[in-house]
Design a protein around this motif. Structure first.
Motif, mmCIF file in Angstrom:
data_model
loop_
_atom_site.group_PDB
_atom_site.id
_atom_site.type_symbol
_atom_site.label_atom_id
_atom_site.label_comp_id
_atom_site.label_asym_id
_atom_site.label_seq_id
_atom_site.Cartn_x
_atom_site.Cartn_y
_atom_site.Cartn_z
ATOM 1 N N GLU A 178 41.227 45.027 43.888
ATOM 2 C CA GLU A 178 41.310 43.464 44.149
ATOM 3 C C GLU A 178 40.394 42.585 43.170
ATOM 4 O OE1 GLU A 178 39.792 43.071 48.238
ATOM 5 O OE2 GLU A 178 41.638 43.966 49.005
ATOM 6 N N LYS A 179 39.627 43.444 42.395
ATOM 7 C CA LYS A 179 38.655 42.756 41.661
ATOM 8 C C LYS A 179 39.299 42.580 40.174
ATOM 9 C CE LYS A 179 34.881 42.962 44.346
ATOM 10 N NZ LYS A 179 34.168 42.003 44.810
ATOM 11 N N GLU A 180 39.392 41.251 39.726
ATOM 12 C CA GLU A 180 39.934 40.859 38.436
ATOM 13 C C GLU A 180 39.260 41.311 37.435
ATOM 14 O OE1 GLU A 180 40.472 36.795 38.192
ATOM 15 O OE2 GLU A 180 41.756 36.616 39.896
ATOM 16 N N ALA A 181 37.908 41.506 37.585
ATOM 17 C CA ALA A 181 36.850 42.171 36.422
ATOM 18 C C ALA A 181 36.988 43.792 36.335
ATOM 19 C CB ALA A 181 35.666 41.742 36.483
ATOM 20 N N VAL A 182 37.887 44.119 37.069
ATOM 21 C CA VAL A 182 37.900 45.567 37.075
ATOM 22 C C VAL A 182 39.277 46.316 36.842
ATOM 23 C CG1 VAL A 182 37.553 47.836 38.563
ATOM 24 C CG2 VAL A 182 35.803 46.230 38.708
ATOM 25 N N GLN A 183 39.332 47.410 36.365
ATOM 26 C CA GLN A 183 40.328 48.055 36.061
ATOM 27 C C GLN A 183 40.357 49.473 36.406
ATOM 28 O OE1 GLN A 183 42.097 48.531 32.180
ATOM 29 N NE2 GLN A 183 43.724 49.767 32.683
ATOM 30 N N VAL A 184 40.834 49.871 37.660
ATOM 31 C CA VAL A 184 41.052 51.348 37.957
ATOM 32 C C VAL A 184 41.907 52.202 37.155
ATOM 33 C CG1 VAL A 184 41.380 52.964 39.879
ATOM 34 C CG2 VAL A 184 40.540 50.653 40.268
ATOM 35 N N VAL A 185 41.315 53.111 36.281
ATOM 36 C CA VAL A 185 41.740 54.048 35.296
ATOM 37 C C VAL A 185 42.140 55.287 35.931
ATOM 38 C CG1 VAL A 185 41.297 52.507 33.481
ATOM 39 C CG2 VAL A 185 39.711 54.538 33.960
ATOM 40 N N GLY A 186 41.326 55.964 36.884
ATOM 41 C CA GLY A 186 41.482 57.256 37.468
ATOM 42 C C GLY A 186 41.125 57.232 39.032
ATOM 43 N N ALA A 187 41.808 58.251 39.608
ATOM 44 C CA ALA A 187 41.504 58.608 40.959
ATOM 45 C C ALA A 187 41.493 59.868 41.199
ATOM 46 C CB ALA A 187 42.324 57.979 41.822
ATOM 47 N N VAL A 188 40.670 60.435 41.892
ATOM 48 C CA VAL A 188 40.730 62.046 42.130
ATOM 49 C C VAL A 188 40.653 62.585 43.511
ATOM 50 C CG1 VAL A 188 39.174 64.119 41.769
ATOM 51 C CG2 VAL A 188 39.220 62.300 39.949
ATOM 52 N N ALA A 189 41.438 63.412 43.829
ATOM 53 C CA ALA A 189 41.503 63.909 45.115
ATOM 54 C C ALA A 189 41.570 65.558 45.072
ATOM 55 C CB ALA A 189 42.827 63.513 46.031
#
Length: 342
Positions: free
Chosen positions: A26-37
Motif C-alpha cells: 500500500e506504500k507508494e514509496a515502497v516496491q516489494v521485490v521479493g517474498a519468501v515462504a
C-alpha cells in the motif's frame, strides 16, 4: 521528479509477515521485490494469491537464496521469535548486502540472549556496510521504547512499572504455542518445565534495554508465568479453547537491585479477553523523587497491527543508520512512514 522507491523483501508469510507484505504493497514509496515462504506450496505463486489479494503483484514467492539474489534495500524477517533461529539467516541477508529488520522478539536486544551471535551479526553488518535492527510492538515499543520516552519528562526516576493487557487473537501458530494457548493446565505446566511454553518472549530484552538506558545495574531478574484458564469457549483461525483450557499466559518480570524491584513489567495476554469481560490496555507508571508519570492507553495498542506497523515504519531510520547491529535505543523515535493524511 519522483524519488527512487525503497525495494523490500519480506521473509516469512505467516500472520505477521503477510500483514507486513500487505502494508508494504500500500506504500507508494515502497516496491516489494521479493517474498519468501518456507512452505513449498506457497513458492512459485504470485504474492497476491498467497495474500488473497484481487490484483497480481508480479512478485513470485520464492526461497530465501533466490530472493537475496535480487536488488533490494531492506529485508524484513518474520519467521521466528528466537535469536538462535533468526541469526543465521540474518547473517546471510547482511552478507548479501541487505539491511535487515527482524521482528524476532529476542532480536530487540540480542546481546542479552547471546553475545556471541550478536557479535557475529555486528561483524557481518559492518563488513557489508548494512544495518540490522530488531523491533516490534513489544518488545520494541510499548514496554521499553515508549517507557523510556516518557522518562524524558522526569527529573529523575526511582522506579517504574508497565503492564500490557492485550488480545492474542491476531497472532499465528507460533505465538499460540509459546503462550500455551489451547493446552490443559497440566500440559501448560509441563510445557513450562520443558521450555516449550515461554510466555512473553522479550521481557529480558525490555528489562535490560530500560536498565541500560537509565544507567541501572540489575542484580537479578525474577519472572513468574501462570496460565489463564478460560471459563468460556474461544476460537481463532489458529486455535480452539474450551472451558477449563488455557486461553493465555499471565507473565510478570521484575528487575531487582538490592532486593528492591526497580523495573516491574506485567503482561497478561490471552485470546478474546472480552469474552470474560477483561478490558485491554497499556499502562505505564514512573515514580520520581518529586514527580511521577502515569499513562494509560485503552484499549491496548493492537499487537498484530502494532508489530506490522513498527517493522514497516522503521525502514527509513534503518536506511539512514550507520552500518552495524542497532537497537531502538540507537535510532530516532518511531513514527508513521508514508502516512496518507487522509
Amino acid at each position: 521528479m519522483q524519488s527512487k522507491k525503497i525495494k523490500v523483501i519480506v521473509v516469512g508469510l505467516g500472520a505477521m509477515g503477510s500483514g507486513i507484505a500487505r502494508l508494504l504493497l500500500e506504500k507508494e514509496a515502497v516496491q516489494v521485490v521479493g517474498a519468501v515462504a518456507s512452505r513449498r506450496e506457497k513458492q512459485g505463486k504470485d504474492l497476491a494469491e498467497v495474500l488473497d489479494l484481487p490484483k497480481k503483484t508480479g512478485v513470485l514467492v520464492s526461497s530465501l537464496e533466490e530472493a537475496l539474489s535480487r536488488d533490494a534495500d531492506v529485508v524484513i524477517q518474520c519467521t521466528t521469535s528466537f535469536l538462535s533461529e533468526a541469526a543465521p539467516a540474518i547473517i546471510r541477508m547482511a552478507e548479501a548486502g541487505k539491511n535487515v529488520i527482524s521482528i524476532a522478539e529476542e532480536m530487540s536486544y540480542p546481546r542479552v540472549t547471546d553475545p556471541h551471535l550478536t557479535s557475529l551479526m555486528e561483524d557481518a553488518a559492518k563488513k557489508a556496510g548494512v544495518t540490522i535492527l530488531g523491533t516490534g510492538v513489544n518488545p520494541g515499543f510499548v514496554l521499553d521504547t515508549l517507557v523510556l520516552t516518557l522518562t524524558g519528562s522526569c527529573e529523575d526516576v526511582l522506579s517504574l512499572k508497565a503492564s500490557r493487557i492485550n488480545d492474542l487473537s491476531p497472532f499465528g501458530h507460533g505465538v499460540m504455542k509459546t503462550q500455551g494457548v489451547g493446552t490443559t493446565p497440566e500440559e501448560f505446566r509441563k510445557g513450562l518445565e520443558e521450555g516449550r511454553i515461554t510466555g512473553h518472549i522479550g521481557f529480558i530484552q525490555s528489562l535490560h534495554m530500560i536498565a541500560d538506558a537509565l544507567g541501572w545495574e540489575l542484580d537479578e531478574v525474577v519472572e513468574t508465568r501462570e496460565p489463564i484458564i478460560s471459563k468460556v469457549s474461544r476460537k481463532t483461525p489458529h486455535v480452539s479453547v474450551e472451558p477449563g483450557m488455557v486461553a493465555g499466559c499471565n507473565h510478570t518480570a521484575r528487575g531487582m537491585r538490592r532486593g528492591v524491584p526497580l523495573i516491574s513489567l506485567e503482561h497478561p495476554q490471552q485470546i478474546h479477553p472480552h469474552l470474560e469481560g477483561v478490558e485491554t490496555g497499556d499502562y505505564i507508571e514512573i515514580q520520581g523523587s518529586s514527580s511521577s508519570v502515569s499513562m494509560a492507553i485503552k484499549p491496548e495498542i493492537p499487537g498484530g497491527i502494532g508489530t506490522i506497523s513498527m517493522a514497516v515504519n522503521m525502514i527509513p531510520q534503518v536506511l539512514r543508520a550507520a552500518p552495524g547491529l542497532v537497537t531502538m535505543l540507537d535510532l530516532p523515535f518511531p513514527r508513521a512512514f508514508g502516512a496518507s493524511g487522509k
